[in-house]
Write a protein that holds these residues in place. Structure first.
Motif, PDB file in Angstrom:
ATOM      1  N   SER A   1      51.200 -74.303   6.462  1.00  0.00           N
ATOM      2  CA  SER A   1      50.561 -74.980   5.337  1.00  0.00           C
ATOM      3  C   SER A   1      50.788 -74.178   4.054  1.00  0.00           C
ATOM      4  O   SER A   1      51.916 -73.843   3.734  1.00  0.00           O
ATOM      5  N   ALA A   2      49.731 -73.813   3.337  1.00  0.00           N
ATOM      6  CA  ALA A   2      49.889 -73.304   1.969  1.00  0.00           C
ATOM      7  C   ALA A   2      50.555 -71.932   1.918  1.00  0.00           C
ATOM      8  O   ALA A   2      50.153 -71.001   2.607  1.00  0.00           O
ATOM      9  N   ALA A   3      51.572 -71.817   1.050  1.00  0.00           N
ATOM     10  CA  ALA A   3      52.196 -70.528   0.741  1.00  0.00           C
ATOM     11  C   ALA A   3      51.855 -70.104  -0.678  1.00  0.00           C
ATOM     12  O   ALA A   3      51.855 -68.912  -1.001  1.00  0.00           O
ATOM     13  N   THR A   4      51.573 -71.081  -1.536  1.00  0.00           N
ATOM     14  CA  THR A   4      51.070 -70.810  -2.880  1.00  0.00           C
ATOM     15  C   THR A   4      49.917 -71.766  -3.133  1.00  0.00           C
ATOM     16  O   THR A   4      49.842 -72.844  -2.535  1.00  0.00           O
ATOM     17  N   ALA A   5      49.016 -71.382  -4.022  1.00  0.00           N
ATOM     18  CA  ALA A   5      47.897 -72.257  -4.369  1.00  0.00           C
ATOM     19  C   ALA A   5      47.243 -71.750  -5.649  1.00  0.00           C
ATOM     20  O   ALA A   5      47.150 -70.543  -5.872  1.00  0.00           O
ATOM     21  N   ASN A   6      46.803 -72.683  -6.468  1.00  0.00           N
ATOM     22  CA  ASN A   6      46.101 -72.293  -7.684  1.00  0.00           C
ATOM     23  C   ASN A   6      44.768 -71.643  -7.346  1.00  0.00           C
ATOM     24  O   ASN A   6      43.997 -72.181  -6.543  1.00  0.00           O
ATOM     25  N   PRO A   7      44.461 -70.490  -7.927  1.00  0.00           N
ATOM     26  CA  PRO A   7      43.214 -69.790  -7.619  1.00  0.00           C
ATOM     27  C   PRO A   7      42.020 -70.445  -8.307  1.00  0.00           C
ATOM     28  O   PRO A   7      42.169 -71.031  -9.391  1.00  0.00           O
ATOM     29  N   PRO A   8      40.837 -70.366  -7.703  1.00  0.00           N
ATOM     30  CA  PRO A   8      39.654 -71.010  -8.289  1.00  0.00           C
ATOM     31  C   PRO A   8      39.336 -70.549  -9.702  1.00  0.00           C
ATOM     32  O   PRO A   8      38.885 -71.333 -10.524  1.00  0.00           O
ATOM     33  N   GLU A   9      39.581 -69.271  -9.985  1.00  0.00           N
ATOM     34  CA  GLU A   9      39.194 -68.745 -11.290  1.00  0.00           C
ATOM     35  C   GLU A   9      40.185 -69.073 -12.408  1.00  0.00           C
ATOM     36  O   GLU A   9      39.805 -69.086 -13.582  1.00  0.00           O
ATOM     37  N   ARG A  10      41.446 -69.380 -12.056  1.00  0.00           N
ATOM     38  CA  ARG A  10      42.444 -69.629 -13.094  1.00  0.00           C
ATOM     39  C   ARG A  10      43.484 -70.657 -12.655  1.00  0.00           C
ATOM     40  O   ARG A  10      44.647 -70.337 -12.460  1.00  0.00           O
ATOM     41  N   PRO A  11      43.096 -71.915 -12.506  1.00  0.00           N
ATOM     42  CA  PRO A  11      44.110 -72.919 -12.159  1.00  0.00           C
ATOM     43  C   PRO A  11      45.012 -73.218 -13.346  1.00  0.00           C
ATOM     44  O   PRO A  11      44.568 -73.197 -14.504  1.00  0.00           O
ATOM     45  N   ARG A  12      46.266 -73.458 -13.063  1.00  0.00           N
ATOM     46  CA  ARG A  12      47.209 -73.910 -14.093  1.00  0.00           C
ATOM     47  C   ARG A  12      47.786 -75.225 -13.609  1.00  0.00           C
ATOM     48  O   ARG A  12      48.620 -75.258 -12.699  1.00  0.00           O
ATOM     49  N   PHE A  13      47.319 -76.317 -14.194  1.00  0.00           N
ATOM     50  CA  PHE A  13      47.674 -77.652 -13.722  1.00  0.00           C
ATOM     51  C   PHE A  13      49.146 -77.946 -13.991  1.00  0.00           C
ATOM     52  O   PHE A  13      49.704 -77.561 -15.009  1.00  0.00           O
ATOM     53  N   GLY A  14      49.767 -78.625 -13.040  1.00  0.00           N
ATOM     54  CA  GLY A  14      51.194 -78.897 -13.114  1.00  0.00           C
ATOM     55  C   GLY A  14      52.031 -77.869 -12.390  1.00  0.00           C
ATOM     56  O   GLY A  14      53.227 -78.059 -12.211  1.00  0.00           O
ATOM     57  N   THR A  15      51.393 -76.763 -11.955  1.00  0.00           N
ATOM     58  CA  THR A  15      52.058 -75.772 -11.121  1.00  0.00           C
ATOM     59  C   THR A  15      51.413 -75.798  -9.742  1.00  0.00           C
ATOM     60  O   THR A  15      50.353 -76.403  -9.542  1.00  0.00           O
ATOM     61  N   VAL A  16      52.037 -75.122  -8.789  1.00  0.00           N
ATOM     62  CA  VAL A  16      51.452 -75.011  -7.448  1.00  0.00           C
ATOM     63  C   VAL A  16      50.843 -73.622  -7.234  1.00  0.00           C
ATOM     64  O   VAL A  16      50.551 -73.231  -6.113  1.00  0.00           O
ATOM     65  N   GLY A  17      50.649 -72.891  -8.327  1.00  0.00           N
ATOM     66  CA  GLY A  17      49.915 -71.637  -8.273  1.00  0.00           C
ATOM     67  C   GLY A  17      50.759 -70.447  -7.859  1.00  0.00           C
ATOM     68  O   GLY A  17      51.945 -70.565  -7.537  1.00  0.00           O
ATOM     69  N   PRO A  18      50.139 -69.275  -7.847  1.00  0.00           N
ATOM     70  CA  PRO A  18      50.814 -68.061  -7.374  1.00  0.00           C
ATOM     71  C   PRO A  18      50.803 -68.001  -5.847  1.00  0.00           C
ATOM     72  O   PRO A  18      50.160 -68.831  -5.192  1.00  0.00           O
ATOM     73  N   PRO A  19      51.485 -67.034  -5.245  1.00  0.00           N
ATOM     74  CA  PRO A  19      51.442 -66.900  -3.782  1.00  0.00           C
ATOM     75  C   PRO A  19      50.009 -66.700  -3.284  1.00  0.00           C
ATOM     76  O   PRO A  19      49.199 -66.050  -3.947  1.00  0.00           O
ATOM     77  N   VAL A  20      49.701 -67.281  -2.124  1.00  0.00           N
ATOM     78  CA  VAL A  20      48.401 -66.985  -1.522  1.00  0.00           C
ATOM     79  C   VAL A  20      48.413 -65.518  -1.108  1.00  0.00           C
ATOM     80  O   VAL A  20      49.484 -64.938  -0.861  1.00  0.00           O
TER      81      VAL A  20
END
Length: 607
Positions: A392-411
């Protein structure tokens, strides 16, 4: 940035397996509500940790009594329902390996999966599934048992194992280690035969424990609140499976919903009232479209669009503040947001049961504006990215700093590298151990433990990943221009009337598109114009409808250069479907199959 690593939050497990959590919770906190289950009258009933432990133990005894042994593979072909979770944990208890099969699979797909996995038994939901398996059983020499849920399979197995001692089961369970194979999940097969991804107990435990530790605000929106989620994703998909495992390990009340239609899902969301949801972008898009149609039908369409704009600008201002790019929402914007929260956003939150303030999305890309709207409306959707091969998830937006339109930094515990050709590579403890029966490689693709994903992407200065396309899906026009179709397709599909979009143009002079319609949205659109319903054959030639779709195409073209833009399009009379062989079970487009099925329509785009 070419590479980014986030240190781990959860340690890789050294002992035990997935089923241990069920029995540990049953012993330490037997009265806690672990699951919700619908009874025959459609009423949700609580299932405690103690009851779940007893049911899993009884079913595990029955599996042993019927000949299932450590290391055996057992297929499960069903929609998302309570019994699937029972079988998963009972099979893990005895060291067996569940092999999920999508309930919509054809006989050929079932034959391939069951034969390639060498399953010794199969669990199906109902008679149609049993007949599908039965039609190919003569070519499945290892298949010895078939159980049907709707004819009492659980009760049959429990009765068969009644005389087996508890300790026999626990001896099997104690033999399971993090390195033991937990499941074999087959890929969607968009570019060929599906391949079985071998995931270990350690893979799934590390993945779920990492998400539970790093995304605590998602699971528990308010301090002291009982965490709960309604699982409506298919359990045959790794995303749904991860939700199941994380809920059980994290003491999150879990419910199951087998139908992903609004008519079935929305009433259960209202009744179950989850504190968070995990879904695919399609679900959030449908909720937004339904809210828009309801507002238009009530004569408040203009008000709703203003509310959408305010929500987007409010969330954008909050995001800018988090990244040091602005002061946050202005006083005037806060006042407008507060007004719309009462008259619009509250109704959107009620569609999810009223308690949801956080959600996670995966499976495909979500439009940035959709993510901003939901954040502004009070439900922050954390978009992530992963594969079956990454549990499942390899990257995800963190609760404290989501950046919409991206899939976030590495988990946490994961590294992301961008190769020279733009391909995304991944490394971490959740990466699978290899493909089943793949003797040529014996492990993840790539070098030194890196998994080459086949996806193209870019890392920004903060380590946030944006997926830009698939290597195998890049189109090259006759002029030599390379085009990633996904960006265009996602933007066209964001129009309320559009169901699907397939961009074509490989070895052709320019880019074009095939577009299908959302029939429910089209019916509403016609009603709002006081026009009668129209047959599909007439709809595709309707000038006003074509004008609406053209608007979507023009909006998509603003994202790319002229050479990459969609020059022309064709509206099709019916959507691409899995039954036609044009979609994978996870609703991804099968590009080659669609181009072959609509060869005449594609050719007409270039005349």
């Amino acid at each position: 940035m070419r590479e980014f690593t986030v240190p781990p939050l959860a340690a890789a497990p050294l002992v035990g397996g997935l089923a241990d959590a069920v029995f540990d919770h049953a012993e330490s906190d037997p009265g806690r509500v672990a699951l919700g289950r619908k009874d025959g009258a459609g009423v949700w009933r609580d299932v405690t940790s103690g009851e779940l432990g007893a049911e899993v133990l009884a079913l595990a005894k029955g599996l042993l009594a019927q000949g299932i042994r450590f290391g055996d593979r057992v297929a499960v072909m069903s929609r998302t329902r309570y019994e699937w979770t029972l079988f998963d944990f009972a099979l893990w208890t005895v060291g067996a390996q569940p092999v999920p099969v999508y309930p919509t699979s054809s006989a050929d797909q079932v034959l391939w999966t069951l034969h390639d996995a060498g399953v010794s038994a199969c669990v199906v939901e109902h008679e149609d599934h049993a007949m599908t398996v039965g039609s190919v059983v003569d070519r499945l020499p290892h298949l010895k048992r078939l159980w049907q849920l709707d004819t009492g399979a659980v009760g049959e197995l429990v009765a068969a194992g009644a005389r087996i001692d508890d300790e026999v089961v626990h001896r099997h369970r104690r033999a399971v280690t993090p390195d033991s194979v937990a499941t074999v999940i087959y890929t969607s097969g968009t570019t060929g035969r599906p391949r079985g991804c071998v995931l270990t107990h350690g893979n799934l435990m590390f993945e779920s424990d990492t998400l539970l530790a790093g995304w605590e605000p998602v699971f528990r929106s308010r301090p002291g609140e009982e965490a709960s989620t309604l699982l409506f994703l298919p359990l045959a998909h790794v995303f749904g499976r991860m939700v199941e495992v994380a809920a059980v390990r994290g003491r999150v009340k879990l419910g199951h919903q087998p139908q992903l239609t609004a008519g079935a899902l929305l009433p259960d969301l209202a009744a179950f009232r989850p504190t968070f949801v995990l879904a695919v972008p399609y679900v959030f898009e449908k909720v937004l479209d339904a809210a828009r149609r309801r507002a238009e039908a009530e004569g408040r369409g203009a008000v709703f669009e203003r509310a959408v704009d305010v929500a987007v600008r409010y969330a954008q201002a909050q995001e800018d503040r988090e990244f040091g790019l602005g002061p946050g929402p202005s006083a005037a914007l806060r006042l407008r947001h507060q007004f719309f929260d009462k008259v619009v956003y509250g109704r959107v939150r009620e569609a999810f049961g009223g308690r949801v303030r956080h959600a996670m999305s995966g499976g495909s890309a979500m439009d940035r504006r959709t993510g901003l709207f939901f954040a502004g409306a009070g439900i922050t959707v954390y978009e992530g990215y992963g594969l079956t091969e990454t549990s499942s998830a390899a990257t995800a937006n963190p609760p404290e700093r989501p950046r919409f339109g991206t899939v976030g930094p590495p988990v946490p515990g994961t590294s992301v590298r961008i190769a020279d050709d733009g391909e995304v590579w991944l490394r971490g403890p959740h990466i699978f151990s290899g493909y089943l029966n793949d003797t040529g490689r014996g492990g993840p693709d790539g070098w030194d433990g890196w998994l080459a994903t086949g996806d193209l992407g870019a890392l920004d200065a903060n380590g946030y990943l944006t997926i830009t396309g698939r290597k195998k899906e890049i189109l090259v026009t006759t002029s030599g221009k390379s085009v990633a179709p996904q960006v265009l397709e996602h933007r066209v599909r964001s129009h309320p009337l559009v169901a699907q979009c397939l961009v074509v143009g490989n070895d052709r002079p320019y880019i074009a598109a095939l577009v299908t319609l959302d029939q429910e949205a089209v019916d509403h659109w016609l009603a709002m114009q006081r026009r009668p319903a129209m047959p599909a054959a007439e709809l595709v030639r309707d000038a006003a409808l074509e004008k609406e779709v053209r608007r979507a195409v023009i909006a998509a073209n603003t994202l790319v250069s002229h050479a990459e833009s969609i020059r022309t399009f064709r509206i099709l009379a019916r959507p691409f479907s899995e039954e036609q062989g044009l979609l994978t079970p996870s609703l991804k487009l099968k590009r080659r199959a669609i181009e072959q099925a609509y060869a005449e329509e594609v050719a007409a785009l270039y005349r």
